[in-house]
Design a protein around this motif. Structure first.
Motif, PDB file in Angstrom:
ATOM      1  N   GLY A   1      42.498   2.072  95.864  1.00 15.17           N
ATOM      2  CA  GLY A   1      42.571   1.885  97.319  1.00 15.17           C
ATOM      3  C   GLY A   1      42.260   3.165  98.069  1.00 15.17           C
ATOM      4  O   GLY A   1      41.461   3.176  99.010  1.00 15.17           O
ATOM      5  N   VAL A   2      42.873   4.256  97.632  1.00 13.10           N
ATOM      6  CA  VAL A   2      42.695   5.536  98.332  1.00 13.10           C
ATOM      7  C   VAL A   2      41.278   6.080  98.124  1.00 13.10           C
ATOM      8  O   VAL A   2      40.618   6.496  99.084  1.00 13.10           O
ATOM      9  CB  VAL A   2      43.753   6.570  97.850  1.00 13.10           C
ATOM     10  CG1 VAL A   2      43.419   7.957  98.357  1.00 13.10           C
ATOM     11  CG2 VAL A   2      45.131   6.153  98.325  1.00 13.10           C
ATOM     12  N   VAL A   3      40.803   6.042  96.867  1.00 11.18           N
ATOM     13  CA  VAL A   3      39.497   6.654  96.580  1.00 11.18           C
ATOM     14  C   VAL A   3      38.373   5.859  97.259  1.00 11.18           C
ATOM     15  O   VAL A   3      37.568   6.433  98.010  1.00 11.18           O
ATOM     16  CB  VAL A   3      39.263   6.744  95.048  1.00 11.18           C
ATOM     17  CG1 VAL A   3      37.842   7.213  94.754  1.00 11.18           C
ATOM     18  CG2 VAL A   3      40.256   7.717  94.432  1.00 11.18           C
ATOM     19  N   VAL A   4      38.344   4.557  97.014  1.00  9.52           N
ATOM     20  CA  VAL A   4      37.253   3.752  97.592  1.00  9.52           C
ATOM     21  C   VAL A   4      37.348   3.780  99.117  1.00  9.52           C
ATOM     22  O   VAL A   4      36.361   4.034  99.820  1.00  9.52           O
ATOM     23  CB  VAL A   4      37.310   2.307  97.057  1.00  9.52           C
ATOM     24  CG1 VAL A   4      36.275   1.434  97.767  1.00  9.52           C
ATOM     25  CG2 VAL A   4      37.060   2.300  95.555  1.00  9.52           C
ATOM     26  N   GLY A   5      38.551   3.547  99.624  1.00 11.91           N
ATOM     27  CA  GLY A   5      38.736   3.499 101.079  1.00 11.91           C
ATOM     28  C   GLY A   5      38.362   4.809 101.750  1.00 11.91           C
ATOM     29  O   GLY A   5      37.620   4.827 102.743  1.00 11.91           O
ATOM     30  N   SER A   6      38.849   5.921 101.208  1.00  6.85           N
ATOM     31  CA  SER A   6      38.595   7.191 101.892  1.00  6.85           C
ATOM     32  C   SER A   6      37.146   7.636 101.743  1.00  6.85           C
ATOM     33  O   SER A   6      36.590   8.260 102.648  1.00  6.85           O
ATOM     34  CB  SER A   6      39.548   8.281 101.395  1.00  6.85           C
ATOM     35  OG  SER A   6      39.381   8.469 100.019  1.00  6.85           O
ATOM     36  N   MET A   7      36.492   7.278 100.613  1.00  6.43           N
ATOM     37  CA  MET A   7      35.074   7.645 100.454  1.00  6.43           C
ATOM     38  C   MET A   7      34.211   6.872 101.455  1.00  6.43           C
ATOM     39  O   MET A   7      33.330   7.449 102.105  1.00  6.43           O
ATOM     40  CB  MET A   7      34.604   7.333  99.032  1.00  6.43           C
ATOM     41  CG  MET A   7      35.323   8.093  97.944  1.00  6.43           C
ATOM     42  SD  MET A   7      34.762   9.774  97.714  1.00  6.43           S
ATOM     43  CE  MET A   7      33.183   9.521  97.004  1.00  6.43           C
TER      44      MET A   7
ATOM     45  N   GLY B   1      50.966   0.145 102.912  1.00  6.22           N
ATOM     46  CA  GLY B   1      51.311   1.142 103.946  1.00  6.22           C
ATOM     47  C   GLY B   1      51.019   2.557 103.464  1.00  6.22           C
ATOM     48  O   GLY B   1      50.439   3.367 104.186  1.00  6.22           O
ATOM     49  N   LEU B   2      51.423   2.846 102.220  1.00 10.50           N
ATOM     50  CA  LEU B   2      51.170   4.185 101.669  1.00 10.50           C
ATOM     51  C   LEU B   2      49.675   4.456 101.544  1.00 10.50           C
ATOM     52  O   LEU B   2      49.209   5.572 101.797  1.00 10.50           O
ATOM     53  CB  LEU B   2      51.812   4.312 100.285  1.00 10.50           C
ATOM     54  CG  LEU B   2      53.296   4.623 100.234  1.00 10.50           C
ATOM     55  CD1 LEU B   2      53.753   4.735  98.786  1.00 10.50           C
ATOM     56  CD2 LEU B   2      53.606   5.930 100.954  1.00 10.50           C
ATOM     57  N   ILE B   3      48.915   3.432 101.141  1.00 14.62           N
ATOM     58  CA  ILE B   3      47.458   3.614 101.018  1.00 14.62           C
ATOM     59  C   ILE B   3      46.869   3.946 102.394  1.00 14.62           C
ATOM     60  O   ILE B   3      46.027   4.847 102.523  1.00 14.62           O
ATOM     61  CB  ILE B   3      46.796   2.350 100.407  1.00 14.62           C
ATOM     62  CG1 ILE B   3      47.229   2.210  98.941  1.00 14.62           C
ATOM     63  CG2 ILE B   3      45.270   2.432 100.496  1.00 14.62           C
ATOM     64  CD1 ILE B   3      46.787   0.923  98.265  1.00 14.62           C
ATOM     65  N   ILE B   4      47.352   3.269 103.424  1.00 21.47           N
ATOM     66  CA  ILE B   4      46.861   3.560 104.789  1.00 21.47           C
ATOM     67  C   ILE B   4      47.143   5.022 105.156  1.00 21.47           C
ATOM     68  O   ILE B   4      46.290   5.726 105.684  1.00 21.47           O
ATOM     69  CB  ILE B   4      47.518   2.598 105.813  1.00 21.47           C
ATOM     70  CG1 ILE B   4      46.984   1.181 105.605  1.00 21.47           C
ATOM     71  CG2 ILE B   4      47.274   3.066 107.249  1.00 21.47           C
ATOM     72  CD1 ILE B   4      47.692   0.115 106.419  1.00 21.47           C
ATOM     73  N   VAL B   5      48.361   5.467 104.837  1.00 20.36           N
ATOM     74  CA  VAL B   5      48.730   6.852 105.172  1.00 20.36           C
ATOM     75  C   VAL B   5      47.819   7.845 104.440  1.00 20.36           C
ATOM     76  O   VAL B   5      47.311   8.797 105.035  1.00 20.36           O
ATOM     77  CB  VAL B   5      50.211   7.120 104.820  1.00 20.36           C
ATOM     78  CG1 VAL B   5      50.562   8.574 105.068  1.00 20.36           C
ATOM     79  CG2 VAL B   5      51.119   6.217 105.634  1.00 20.36           C
ATOM     80  N   TYR B   6      47.597   7.609 103.159  1.00 22.78           N
ATOM     81  CA  TYR B   6      46.742   8.526 102.397  1.00 22.78           C
ATOM     82  C   TYR B   6      45.287   8.453 102.854  1.00 22.78           C
ATOM     83  O   TYR B   6      44.566   9.451 102.792  1.00 22.78           O
ATOM     84  CB  TYR B   6      46.865   8.272 100.890  1.00 22.78           C
ATOM     85  CG  TYR B   6      48.010   9.067 100.301  1.00 22.78           C
ATOM     86  CD1 TYR B   6      49.266   8.501 100.150  1.00 22.78           C
ATOM     87  CD2 TYR B   6      47.846  10.399  99.956  1.00 22.78           C
ATOM     88  CE1 TYR B   6      50.323   9.230  99.652  1.00 22.78           C
ATOM     89  CE2 TYR B   6      48.899  11.146  99.452  1.00 22.78           C
ATOM     90  CZ  TYR B   6      50.136  10.554  99.299  1.00 22.78           C
ATOM     91  OH  TYR B   6      51.191  11.292  98.810  1.00 22.78           O
ATOM     92  N   LEU B   7      44.847   7.268 103.294  1.00 22.69           N
ATOM     93  CA  LEU B   7      43.487   7.156 103.843  1.00 22.69           C
ATOM     94  C   LEU B   7      43.365   8.035 105.077  1.00 22.69           C
ATOM     95  O   LEU B   7      42.404   8.774 105.258  1.00 22.69           O
ATOM     96  CB  LEU B   7      43.167   5.701 104.217  1.00 22.69           C
ATOM     97  CG  LEU B   7      42.890   4.737 103.063  1.00 22.69           C
ATOM     98  CD1 LEU B   7      42.619   3.340 103.596  1.00 22.69           C
ATOM     99  CD2 LEU B   7      41.702   5.220 102.252  1.00 22.69           C
TER     100      LEU B   7
END
Lengths: 449, 328
Positions: free
Chosen positions: B114-120, B194-200
């Motif tokens: 979630g974090v890697v794909v989303g933030s990239m 929620g945590l994934i959103i924060v890290y994004l």
């Protein structure tokens, strides 16, 4: 170039070697015979020649500043000992840092452990028995005996009561009046449940008011009381009993309130939600009283307190913190640390601590000190906590002594409170984890208890 | 590059020392007369003296902890007892038969993906946007990067407030859509998203700035030629931008995966791995086992598993993904 200022490679290496030797010598200078040094810190010049005592504290906010004020008063009251208070986070964090300090062999002298965490150090022979330090003018009898007894194992005293608390029942008098409820705590949980029906639909500041909420992290402490009130226990000695019908019924009661009655929920901080009038009642530490009273004053409403309601029984656990001296500090520092413990147990100082923080008086005579006596008279809420001392009980052994047991229990409770998970299944799982964890330390506990 | 290759082929390397070009014959190195070797001996010592501090630093603070952790993973130790009992591979066996640990691995994968794909994706999109000639572009770039320099504690506190279902900032945003804010951090269903959103939010700005630097270094002539040949913006992006950004993408992909695996601070502040174990990732599991449960053996074993996973993923990426990277 002026050759007198040129540093040769040889002289540089020689200098570095001398510096390393000096640092090593300096680093070893504070070590006791057992090879443990003292935690580092800063001593103001005017206290430089005194015996330095490092106190690792788990208190921030008002309790933190109050403890620092008491340490300052102690430092100014004599000229032999300097107490340096170092804040180390919550009880759990302070315990973790103390464990790391033991590994690094650079320890504090005095630590504020919780009712759970001191056992961890006791079971590993890292605490100093305190009985030998009491003298004629300072006897163990100055402490409230029930609270004192919780720090005694195998006939020796390892942990002295300081910031002790119990769960207390809080209610919002103003909301109760709006809902037509009486201005008192309920006699039992069934009466409370009836009141929750009356309160349903009430709003405050545009928000729906619920009857209560459960603390997400560490809520197993309050739930220890619920289990007892329903006639159950977490454990009987070291035999895990959390999945017995009484404990299951206590959790089922809360599950139903959340998911069927929609009158409760799991919260990050019940004190914050109570202060914002999102819940009309809460069961939480006596240590939250000053926060709740201040919030009520600011918000223009009134707080009431009462004994925690009964079900099959009326009983609450004790909790909070106490003081232990680390065994491997030097004898001089241990004596100096105990001098500060004695200072804190002086009725005037103990009363000051209680008045400022809302913790229960661990020293019997403190209630007769004018400042605490006045507060108890003027504000009956503080008196309720003192009177409830007659209903307190030491927590079940597994929660106190088995590492991580509190986390296992509150993790299970979170599954019930947030996921509507079937209680029996969750508690069977928790019981299995607790039994396994108990097995790993059973021999150690049986040797020490 | 060609001249260096040629020099290497001749067995000769060139360099500058003190402003003077020096040439040494590789084939002759290490030989010479005993007197010459004696003269060089102090130079080796000097070389060792120069590298020793850094070498020791790396050895003590990077390699030794890994080796010692490997040893701890084979022991039963409560972090306070003076002795550690060797238990062989029992800790690894326990972990791989523990449903909570297997759930932790699954959650870690969900979180990392979630974090890697989303933030990239969001980082690249933001970079493309910031690469346009917009009013207040510098201010927006600074704002986009700001979350990256905030501490985890500040981010956690901020987002606890944003997610608060009663008073949070997200509530009025959802209200016009007829939606109510879920109990983000007190619900097993919502806590991990929620945590994934924060890290994004935390990592997108950094990725955007690195991508932006890459975008600004792309050769304009290629775009002009392709545009003259009739390529549209989507084709330009797909056939020129993305391939030429692949070294940047490769670097960001590697570093983001590693940092997502190691995510700890915000989890510690916002959820402590809960509710239940719904947001327990590998890093939190390791901390919890070691410092809360006083179980160094299982914590060390979980840390070794994380180490092996990261090394394996890095090696796989280097082996398979790097082939598709276009270095100019």
């Amino acid at each position: 170039m002026d050759t007198s200022t040129v540093v040769s490679r040889r002289s540089l290496l020689g200098g570095a070697g001398a510096a390393a030797l000096a640092l090593t010598t300096f680093g070893c200078s504070g070590k006791s015979d057992s090879g443990y040094g003292q935690a580092k810190g800063n001593v103001p010049d005017k206290y430089a020649k005194r015996t330095r005592v490092v106190l690792w504290s788990a208190y921030s906010g008002t309790p933190g500043t109050t403890l620092s004020a008491l340490a300052q008063k102690f430092n100014d009251s004599q000229d032999e000992v300097y107490v340096e208070v170092q804040f180390q986070g919550t009880y759990d964090q302070a315990s973790q840092k103390t464990a790391a300090a033991v590994q690094a062999k650079q320890i504090p002298d005095l630590v504020t452990f919780s009712e759970v965490t001191w056992h961890r150090f006791y079971l590993n022979d890292l605490l100093e028995p305190l009985d030998g330090y009491f003298t004629g003018d300072f006897a163990k009898s100055v402490y409230q005996q029930q609270l004192l007894s919780e720090g005694v194992l195998k006939g020796k005293t390892w942990w002295l009561p300081f910031a002790r608390s119990t769960p207390l029942f809080y209610y919002n008098k103003t909301l109760f009046a709006k809902a037509g409820l009486p201005d008192r705590g309920p006699a039992d949980w069934d009466e409370w449940y009836g009141w929750s029906k009356q309160l349903k639909g009430l709003q405050a500041s545009g928000k729906q008011v619920k009857m209560e909420c459960y603390q997400k992290v560490d809520g197993d402490w309050q739930f220890q009381g619920s289990v007892w009130q329903w006639g159950g226990s977490y454990s009987d000695g070291l035999t895990v009993t959390i999945n017995k019908p009484e404990a299951v019924a206590a959790a089922e009661w809360q599950r139903k309130l959340i998911f069927d009655d929609k009158m409760a929920y799991m919260a990050d901080s019940p004190t914050t939600d109570f202060s914002n009038q999102l819940v009309a009642t809460m069961v939480t530490s006596t240590g939250s009283l000053s926060t709740a009273v201040a919030a009520a004053k600011k918000g223009g409403w009134e707080v009431g307190t009462a004994f925690v309601p009964a079900k099959a029984r009326q009983v609450v656990p004790t909790g909070g913190g106490g003081l232990s001296i680390m065994r491997y500090a030097t004898s001089k520092r241990k004596k100096a640390a105990f001098a500060f413990i004695k200072f804190l147990a002086d009725p005037a100082n103990a009363a000051y601590w209680c008045v400022k923080t809302g913790y229960m008086p661990a020293v019997g005579e403190a209630v007769n000190d004018p400042q605490l006596a006045t507060l108890l008279k003027a504000n009956p809420n503080y008196n309720v906590a003192v009177q409830q001392l007659a209903k307190v009980r030491k927590e079940d052994e597994v929660r106190l002594m088995v590492p991580n047991s509190n986390v296992m229990i509150y993790t299970g409770l979170q599954k019930i409170w947030s996921d509507n998970a079937p209680v029996q299944g969750v508690f069977d799982d928790v019981a299995s984890q607790l039994t396994k964890a108990t097995g790993q330390v059973k021999a150690q506990i049986e040797k020490h208890v | 590059m060609a001249s260096l290759d040629a020099a290497t082929a001749r067995g000769t390397t060139k360099g500058t020392r003190g402003g003077t070009t020096v040439e040494s014959t590789r084939s002759g190195r290490g030989r010479g007369t005993p007197a010459r070797r004696r003269r060089r001996y102090p130079e080796y010592l000097l070389f060792l003296a120069f590298i020793a501090p850094n070498f020791l630093f790396v050895l003590v603070f990077a390699y030794w902890p890994v080796i010692y952790n490997g040893y701890l993973s084979l022991t039963d130790w409560n972090m306070l007892a003076p002795t550690k009992d060797l238990v062989g591979l029992a800790n690894y066996r326990d972990l791989f038969t523990d449903p909570d640990f297997l759930a932790t691995l699954r959650q870690t994968v969900v979180f990392v993906v979630g974090v890697v794909v989303g933030s990239m994706v969001l980082g690249l999109a933001t970079a493309l946007l910031l690469n346009q000639r917009l009013v207040g572009r510098r201010f927006v770039r600074t704002m986009a990067f700001a979350p990256h320099v905030l501490s985890g504690a500040a981010i956690g506190t901020l987002w606890l407030f944003i997610f608060d279902p009663n008073y949070g900032l997200i509530r009025p945003l959802l209200a016009p859509l007829g939606l109510t804010s879920p109990p983000w951090m007190t619900s097993s269903r919502w806590a991990l998203p929620g945590l994934i959103i924060v890290y994004l939010w935390k990592s997108t700005g950094f990725i955007a700035i690195v991508y932006l630097a890459g975008l600004q270094n792309l050769p304009r002539d290629l775009y002009e030629s392709a545009a003259l040949d009739g390529a549209g913006s989507w084709r330009l992006f797909r056939k020129i931008t993305l391939p030429l950004l692949s070294p940047v993408t490769f670097f960001l992909f590697l570093t983001t995966i590693i940092s997502a695996f190691q995510a700890f601070d915000v989890i510690a502040l916002m959820t402590e791995g809960g509710p239940g174990t719904s947001t327990t990732t590998l890093s939190w599991f390791i901390y919890q086992r070691a410092f809360v449960a006083s179980d160094a053996g299982h914590a060390a074993a979980a840390a070794m598993i994380m180490f092996v996973l990261l090394v394996a993923m890095t090696a796989l990426q280097a082996r398979f993904l790097e082939r598709r990277v276009h270095y100019r």
